[in-house]
Design a protein around this motif. Sequence first.
Motif, PDB file in Angstrom:
ATOM      1  N   LYS A 129       0.841  -1.185   0.000  1.00 36.71           N
ATOM      2  CA  LYS A 129       0.000   0.000   0.000  1.00 36.71           C
ATOM      3  C   LYS A 129       0.880   1.239   0.000  1.00 36.71           C
ATOM      4  CE  LYS A 129      -3.934  -2.304   0.584  1.00 36.71           C
ATOM      5  NZ  LYS A 129      -5.046  -2.266  -0.414  1.00 36.71           N
ATOM      6  N   ALA A 130       0.372   2.302  -0.571  1.00 34.13           N
ATOM      7  CA  ALA A 130       1.089   3.571  -0.588  1.00 34.13           C
ATOM      8  C   ALA A 130       0.191   4.683  -0.074  1.00 34.13           C
ATOM      9  CB  ALA A 130       1.568   3.904  -1.992  1.00 34.13           C
ATOM     10  N   SER A 131       0.754   5.517   0.786  1.00 34.82           N
ATOM     11  CA  SER A 131       0.093   6.737   1.230  1.00 34.82           C
ATOM     12  C   SER A 131       0.941   7.893   0.718  1.00 34.82           C
ATOM     13  CB  SER A 131      -0.017   6.753   2.758  1.00 34.82           C
ATOM     14  OG  SER A 131       1.261   6.564   3.354  1.00 34.82           O
ATOM     15  N   PHE A 132       0.664   9.119   1.169  1.00 37.27           N
ATOM     16  CA  PHE A 132       1.474  10.235   0.693  1.00 37.27           C
ATOM     17  C   PHE A 132       1.680  11.267   1.798  1.00 37.27           C
ATOM     18  CE2 PHE A 132      -2.925  11.254  -0.380  1.00 37.27           C
ATOM     19  CZ  PHE A 132      -3.068  12.580   0.016  1.00 37.27           C
ATOM     20  N   TYR A 133       2.732  12.067   1.632  1.00 33.67           N
ATOM     21  CA  TYR A 133       3.066  13.120   2.594  1.00 33.67           C
ATOM     22  C   TYR A 133       3.883  14.180   1.889  1.00 33.67           C
ATOM     23  CZ  TYR A 133       8.032  11.792   3.034  1.00 33.67           C
ATOM     24  OH  TYR A 133       9.374  11.573   2.787  1.00 33.67           O
ATOM     25  N   ASP A 134       4.145  15.283   2.583  1.00 33.74           N
ATOM     26  CA  ASP A 134       4.933  16.379   2.021  1.00 33.74           C
ATOM     27  C   ASP A 134       6.089  16.678   2.964  1.00 33.74           C
ATOM     28  OD1 ASP A 134       5.976  18.613   0.827  1.00 33.74           O
ATOM     29  OD2 ASP A 134       4.133  19.818   0.927  1.00 33.74           O
ATOM     30  N   ALA A 135       7.309  16.496   2.492  1.00 39.97           N
ATOM     31  CA  ALA A 135       8.493  16.748   3.314  1.00 39.97           C
ATOM     32  C   ALA A 135       8.902  18.218   3.304  1.00 39.97           C
ATOM     33  CB  ALA A 135       9.657  15.887   2.830  1.00 39.97           C
ATOM     34  N   GLY A 136       8.211  19.038   2.547  1.00 41.94           N
ATOM     35  CA  GLY A 136       8.574  20.447   2.473  1.00 41.94           C
ATOM     36  C   GLY A 136       9.936  20.616   1.812  1.00 41.94           C
ATOM     37  N   ARG A 137      10.798  21.402   2.442  1.00 42.40           N
ATOM     38  CA  ARG A 137      12.139  21.641   1.901  1.00 42.40           C
ATOM     39  C   ARG A 137      13.175  20.696   2.511  1.00 42.40           C
ATOM     40  NH1 ARG A 137      13.251  27.975   2.298  1.00 42.40           N
ATOM     41  NH2 ARG A 137      15.092  27.302   1.108  1.00 42.40           N
TER      42      ARG A 137
END
Length: 299
Positions: free
Chosen positions: A63-71
């Motif tokens: 399964k894959a989810s998602f996120y944002d690491a920013g900079r």
Amino acid sequence: MTAPAGAEPQNDSPRSRGRLRHWLAGAGVATLAAVLGITLAVRGGATPACAAPPSGNTVHKGKASFYDAGRSGGNCSFPGPPADRLYVALGASQYAGSAACGSYLQVTGPKGTVRVMVMDHCGGCGTSKIDLSTEAFTKIADRSQGIASVTYRAVVNPPLTGGLTFRLKGGASRYWFAVQVGNHGNPLRSVEAKGASGGFRKAARQSDNYWTIDGGIGPGPFTITVTDGYGHQATATGIKLVTKQVQRTSVPLVSPATPSSSPSPPAPPSPSVSPSASPAPTATVEALAGPAPLGSPRC
């Protein structure tokens, strides 16, 4: 959510401590040593015994989810995310104490396929879960899904622009060597380095994706040999003792002549990622064909 690798919360209540003391009172020395070893491993966030980054032709389902690491460059301590922002975080067994950092995966979902660079450790991901950047997830599934079924595999000898990069950690000195290797494509097996005098010394991989040599190897310039999990090897010279700057080389770790590898032509040397920093020197690199691929971990 992606988080740095760390220890699991411990039950440290007075009742638990009392039970532990009572049990240890009747335990032998060998048993006590074993208990202490387990406790230290848990508190230190030790890498699982059979941990290894994805490699070869093995196809993984999950399964894959998602996120944002920013900079941020994630737990791999990169200066920042890749320019295309296509990256992934792996669970402890595949992150393997940073052994997967800088390698690439091909991920296929309901809508298509995307190539992503391993940049992070996902603290909440098990052996069949990955955490993609938002940009990567939207290429293989609808964002509204939140979680998607995927298959993924290692990209062996991924085509890359330019050659190896080296970045010395803040605090590195003639007495303590710490370097990060970038733009290598395949998971790294080993890093060895030497100063202006003396022989090569093997560096130890750290969980933050730096390779260190205690006691240091002098003031530089350094010669660094890098070997990946498939046996490709390159030796770079002229790496200076300059911290927190990316020093670029002109030849890839994987030679364009290597089967199944078609890297883009090497890019010319460019300045450090820091706009205010002086240009990093270019190293001379020799790409060599290596031995057989790295085998599976023994458990």
